[in-house]
Scaffold this active site. Structure first.
Site, PDB file in Angstrom:
ATOM      1  CG  HIS A  91      -2.024  -1.032   1.096  1.00 11.05           C
ATOM      2  ND1 HIS A  91      -3.156  -0.856   1.850  1.00 11.05           N
ATOM      3  CD2 HIS A  91      -2.420  -1.965   0.038  1.00 11.05           C
ATOM      4  CE1 HIS A  91      -4.028  -1.662   1.660  1.00 11.05           C
ATOM      5  NE2 HIS A  91      -3.643  -2.476   0.611  1.00 11.05           N
ATOM      6  CE1 TYR A 128      -4.694   4.156   8.936  1.00 10.17           C
ATOM      7  CE2 TYR A 128      -5.470   3.899  11.255  1.00 10.17           C
ATOM      8  CZ  TYR A 128      -4.779   3.464  10.168  1.00 10.17           C
ATOM      9  OH  TYR A 128      -3.729   2.696  10.353  1.00 10.17           O
ATOM     10  N   PRO A 164      -3.847   0.791  18.868  1.00  7.35           N
ATOM     11  CG  PRO A 164      -5.713  -0.642  18.332  1.00  7.35           C
ATOM     12  CD  PRO A 164      -4.844  -0.048  19.525  1.00  7.35           C
ATOM     13  CE  LYS A 190       4.408   3.408  13.628  1.00  6.84           C
ATOM     14  NZ  LYS A 190       4.387   3.066  12.158  1.00  6.84           N
ATOM     15  CE1 TYR A 197      -0.881   4.051   9.462  1.00  7.55           C
ATOM     16  CE2 TYR A 197       0.095   3.030   7.485  1.00  7.55           C
ATOM     17  CZ  TYR A 197      -0.746   3.166   8.362  1.00  7.55           C
ATOM     18  OH  TYR A 197      -1.821   2.184   8.463  1.00  7.55           O
TER      19      TYR A 197
HETATM   20  C1  LIG Z   1      -6.518  -8.556  20.779  1.00  6.71           C
HETATM   21  C2  LIG Z   1      -5.434  -7.646  19.944  1.00  6.71           C
HETATM   22  C3  LIG Z   1      -5.611  -7.156  18.919  1.00  6.71           C
HETATM   23  C4  LIG Z   1      -4.754  -6.382  18.377  1.00  6.71           C
HETATM   24  N1  LIG Z   1      -4.808  -5.744  17.059  1.00  6.71           N
HETATM   25  C5  LIG Z   1      -3.812  -5.207  16.612  1.00  6.71           C
HETATM   26  C6  LIG Z   1      -4.052  -4.459  15.457  1.00  6.71           C
HETATM   27  O1  LIG Z   1      -5.099  -4.521  14.735  1.00  6.71           O
HETATM   28  N2  LIG Z   1      -2.978  -3.603  14.856  1.00  6.71           N
HETATM   29  C7  LIG Z   1      -1.788  -3.510  15.619  1.00  6.71           C
HETATM   30  O2  LIG Z   1      -0.859  -3.114  14.924  1.00  6.71           O
HETATM   31  N3  LIG Z   1      -1.602  -4.397  16.610  1.00  6.71           N
HETATM   32  C8  LIG Z   1      -2.613  -5.167  17.113  1.00  6.71           C
HETATM   33  N4  LIG Z   1      -2.506  -5.577  18.178  1.00  6.71           N
HETATM   34  C9  LIG Z   1      -1.212  -5.699  18.880  1.00  6.71           C
HETATM   35  C10 LIG Z   1      -0.035  -6.810  18.210  1.00  6.71           C
HETATM   36  O3  LIG Z   1      -0.862  -7.753  17.888  1.00  6.71           O
HETATM   37  C11 LIG Z   1       0.903  -7.001  19.426  1.00  6.71           C
HETATM   38  O4  LIG Z   1       1.595  -5.687  19.496  1.00  6.71           O
HETATM   39  C12 LIG Z   1       1.838  -8.107  19.054  1.00  6.71           C
HETATM   40  O5  LIG Z   1       1.079  -9.323  18.940  1.00  6.71           O
HETATM   41  C13 LIG Z   1       3.020  -8.137  20.019  1.00  6.71           C
HETATM   42  O6  LIG Z   1       3.733  -9.464  19.910  1.00  6.71           O
HETATM   43  P1  LIG Z   1       4.550 -10.122  21.114  1.00  6.71           P
HETATM   44  O7  LIG Z   1       4.997 -11.517  20.536  1.00  6.71           O
HETATM   45  O8  LIG Z   1       5.085  -8.914  21.878  1.00  6.71           O
HETATM   46  O9  LIG Z   1       3.135 -10.451  22.098  1.00  6.71           O
HETATM   47  P2  LIG Z   1       1.930 -11.372  22.038  1.00  6.71           P
HETATM   48  O10 LIG Z   1       1.530 -11.447  20.442  1.00  6.71           O
HETATM   49  O11 LIG Z   1       0.906 -11.329  22.786  1.00  6.71           O
HETATM   50  O12 LIG Z   1       2.564 -13.058  22.345  1.00  6.71           O
HETATM   51  C14 LIG Z   1       3.000 -13.314  23.965  1.00  6.71           C
HETATM   52  C15 LIG Z   1       2.909 -14.759  23.745  1.00  6.71           C
HETATM   53  O13 LIG Z   1       3.232 -15.178  25.095  1.00  6.71           O
HETATM   54  C16 LIG Z   1       2.133 -16.100  25.541  1.00  6.71           C
HETATM   55  N5  LIG Z   1       2.545 -16.079  27.175  1.00  6.71           N
HETATM   56  C17 LIG Z   1       1.553 -15.442  27.961  1.00  6.71           C
HETATM   57  N6  LIG Z   1       1.935 -15.589  29.071  1.00  6.71           N
HETATM   58  C18 LIG Z   1       2.778 -16.654  29.167  1.00  6.71           C
HETATM   59  C19 LIG Z   1       3.269 -17.475  30.089  1.00  6.71           C
HETATM   60  N7  LIG Z   1       3.231 -17.160  31.477  1.00  6.71           N
HETATM   61  N8  LIG Z   1       4.241 -18.513  29.686  1.00  6.71           N
HETATM   62  C20 LIG Z   1       4.372 -18.858  28.686  1.00  6.71           C
HETATM   63  N9  LIG Z   1       3.869 -18.023  27.473  1.00  6.71           N
HETATM   64  C21 LIG Z   1       3.125 -17.070  27.880  1.00  6.71           C
HETATM   65  C22 LIG Z   1       0.866 -15.880  24.973  1.00  6.71           C
HETATM   66  O14 LIG Z   1       0.102 -16.904  24.733  1.00  6.71           O
HETATM   67  C23 LIG Z   1       1.319 -15.173  23.499  1.00  6.71           C
HETATM   68  O15 LIG Z   1       1.612 -16.346  22.612  1.00  6.71           O
HETATM   69  C24 LIG Z   1      -3.447  -6.403  18.895  1.00  6.71           C
HETATM   70  C25 LIG Z   1      -3.284  -7.009  20.380  1.00  6.71           C
HETATM   71  C26 LIG Z   1      -4.237  -7.568  20.826  1.00  6.71           C
HETATM   72  C27 LIG Z   1      -4.136  -8.337  22.344  1.00  6.71           C
END
Ligand SMILES: Cc1cc2nc3c(=O)[nH]c(=O)nc-3n(C[C@H](O)[C@H](O)[C@H](O)COP(=O)(O)OP(=O)(O)OC[C@H]3O[C@@H](n4cnc5c(N)ncnc54)[C@H](O)[C@@H]3O)c2cc1C
Length: 393
Positions: free
Chosen positions: A73, A201, A293, A297, A388
Site C-alpha cells: 500500500h 481511518y 492500535p 505499531k 506511519y
Molecule cells: C486482541 C488484540 C488485537 C490487536 N490488534 C492489533 C491491530 O489491529 N494492529 C496492531 O498494530 N496491533 C494489534 N495488536 C497488537 C499486536 O498484535 C501486538 O503488539 C503483538 O502481538 C505483540 O507481539 P508479542 O510477541 O510481543 O506479544 P503476543 O503476541 O501477545 O505474544 C505473547 C505470547 O506469550 C504467551 N504467554 C503469555 N503468558 C505466558 C506464560 N506465562 N508462559 C508462556 N507463554 C506465555 C502468549 O500466549 C502469547 O503467545 C493487537 C493486540 C491484541 C491483544
C-alpha cells in the site's frame, strides 16, 4: 534439555522471531509457550508491516510468502467531515507499507522454527523464572504433568502484556508510564472483498472507524465502542450498519452485511515499562510496552525490539564475559526505548486526532484544527507519513 543459551518465554511474533534471528547467529534457544500451537497460529491481531519490519523478516529468512501474498500500500486515507484525504506515503517518504496478517507472520515463523529443528514447548504450564537478577538464571515449567527446569545464560521475556516476565522484576526496578483511553475497538473479520483500496481511518460524528483488510478477499474492520459494551450486543447487522454510517460516502454504501468469522473488543492503552533489562532477563514486545492500535505499531515494535535484542545477545557472546559484554547487553534497552517512545508518541497522536473523546469544545476544536492542518500542510503530511511507514531501525 537441562541447559540452553537463551530461554524465550512466549511464542508471539516477538518470541518466534527472536528464536529465528538467534538461530541464524548460531545461538541455541528453547521456546516456552503457555497456549497450544493451534491457538497461537489462529490468533487474529495486527496486519500492517513497516518496510523495516519486512527487512528484518527477510534477514530472518521468512519473507518468501510475505512477498508473494502481501499487499503493498502506497497510501492511507483519512475520512473527516464527509470527505476523504489521502496521505501519499510513497510520494512523501519514498516508502510503502505491506498488508500481511500477523497470523501469516506467525505461521511463517512457526514453520521456519520447526524446519530448523529448534525446540519449542507449547502448553507449558506454570512457567516461572528463577535468579533472573543473579548468575544462575533458570526457568521451570510443567508439561504433560512433568516439571522441568532449564538453566540458561539469558531469558527473553516475550510473553505479552499479561505474561509473567515483567512481573518477575521487582517493582522498584521498573518504571511504568501508562495512559488508558476511555473507549475500545470492536473488530470484525469477514470474508468479503474490500470496497476500498487502501486503509481508511475515519473520524466521524458517531466515532472512529477503520476500514482495513488482510487479503483481496478478507476485510478487518473496526469501530470505536464504549468499554462497557460486550461483543454479544453487536450482531453482524448492527456492526455493519454502524460501520457504513461512520465510513460514509459511496464506499460506505458499498459495504455488504458479510458474516463475521471473528469479532472481539480490545481496550486501548499506552504503556511502557523500563528499562528493558533486569540482570539476565530482557523484556521485548508487548511484555514491555503497549500502543493503541491506531498507528499500526504493536507488531512492528515487537519486531524492532527483538532485532535489537538479537544483536545485543550476539555481540555479548562475541566478547569475553566482562564489562564489554555487559555494555553490549545494556545497549538493547537504550536502543529499543528510543524507538518505542517515538512509536508511543505517534500512536497517541493518531488516537487523539481520530477518536471521539469525552471533553469540552476546546479539545474538539483543537482536534479539528490539527486535522485541517494535516490536510493542508505538506510538512504535517511528511511527519505523519514518515512515522506511519516507521522510523529507521
Ligand atoms: C486482541 C488484540 C488485537 C490487536 N490488534 C492489533 C491491530 O489491529 N494492529 C496492531 O498494530 N496491533 C494489534 N495488536 C497488537 C499486536 O498484535 C501486538 O503488539 C503483538 O502481538 C505483540 O507481539 P508479542 O510477541 O510481543 O506479544 P503476543 O503476541 O501477545 O505474544 C505473547 C505470547 O506469550 C504467551 N504467554 C503469555 N503468558 C505466558 C506464560 N506465562 N508462559 C508462556 N507463554 C506465555 C502468549 O500466549 C502469547 O503467545 C493487537 C493486540 C491484541 C491483544
Amino acid at each position: 534439555m537441562k541447559r540452553t543459551q537463551v530461554v524465550i518465554v512466549g511464542a508471539g511474533p516477538a518470541g518466534l522471531l527472536l528464536g529465528q534471528l538467534l538461530h541464524r547467529e548460531g545461538i541455541d534457544t528453547l521456546l516456552l509457550e503457555r497456549r497450544s500451537a493451534e491457538y497461537v497460529a489462529g490468533r487474529i491481531r495486527a496486519g500492517v508491516l513497516e518496510p523495516g519490519t519486512v527487512n528484518v523478516l527477510e534477514h530472518a529468512g521468512v519473507a518468501t510468502r510475505l512477498h508473494a501474498e502481501g499487499l503493498v500500500h502506497e497510501g492511507v486515507e483519512i475520512g473527516f467531515r464527509g470527505r476523504r484525504h489521502r496521505i501519499d506515503l510513497k510520494a512523501l517518504t519514498g516508502k510503502s507499507v505491506t498488508v500481511y496478517g500477523q497470523t501469516e507472520v506467525t505461521r511463517d515463523l512457526m514453520e521456519a522454527r520447526a524446519a530448523a529443528g529448534m525446540l519449542s514447548v507449547y502448553e507449558a504450564e506454570d512457567v516461572a523464572l528463577h535468579d533472573v537478577g543473579g548468575n544462575t538464571p533458570r526457568v521451570s515449567f510443567r508439561h504433560q504433568g512433568v516439571v522441568h527446569e532449564v538453566a540458561c545464560d539469558f531469558i527473553a521475556g516475550c510473553d505479552g502484556f499479561h505474561g509473567i516476565s515483567r512481573r518477575s522484576i521487582p517493582a522498584e526496578s521498573l518504571s511504568v508510564s501508562e495512559r488508558v483511553y476511555p473507549f475500545g475497538w470492536l473488530g470484525v473479520l469477514a470474508d468479503t472483498p474490500p470496497a476500498w483500496h487502501e486503509l481508511i481511518y475515519a473520524n466521524s460524528e458517531q466515532g472512529f472507524a477503520l476500514a482495513s483488510m488482510r487479503s483481496p478477499t478478507r476485510v478487518r474492520c473496526y469501530v470505536q465502542c464504549d468499554l462497557t459494551e460486550r461483543v454479544e450486543q453487536w450482531s453482524d447487522e448492527r456492526f455493519w450498519a454502524e460501520f457504513r454510517l461512520r465510513l460514509g460516502g459511496e464506499i460506505g454504501a458499498r459495504v455488504p452485511d458479510a458474516p463475521s468469522i471473528e469479532k472481539s473488543i480490545a481496550p486501548l492503552r499506552s504503556f511502557v515499562a523500563e528499562p528493558l533489562r533486569f540482570g539476565r532477563l530482557f523484556l521485548a514486545g508487548d511484555a514491555a510496552h503497549i500502543v493503541p492500535p491506531t498507528g499500526a505499531k504493536g507488531l512492528n515494535l515487537a519486531v524492532s525490539d527483538v532485532f535489537y535484542l538479537s544483536e545485543a545477545l550476539r555481540d555479548s557472546y562475541r566478547e569475553v564475559p566482562g564489562e564489554r559484554a555487559e555494555r553490549a547487553l545494556d545497549a538493547y534497552s537504550t536502543r529499543a526505548l528510543r524507538r518505542i517512545w517515538r512509536a508511543e508518541r505517534f500512536s497517541w497522536w493518531m488516537t487523539r486526532q481520530l477518536h471521539r473523546f469525552p471533553g469540552d469544545a476546546f479539545d474538539s476544536r483543537l482536534q479539528h484544527t490539527e486535522l485541517e492542518y494535516l490536510f493542508e500542510s505538506r510538512a504535517a503530511q511528511v511527519s505523519m507519513a514518515e512515522n506511519y511507514v516507521g522510523l529507521p531501525l
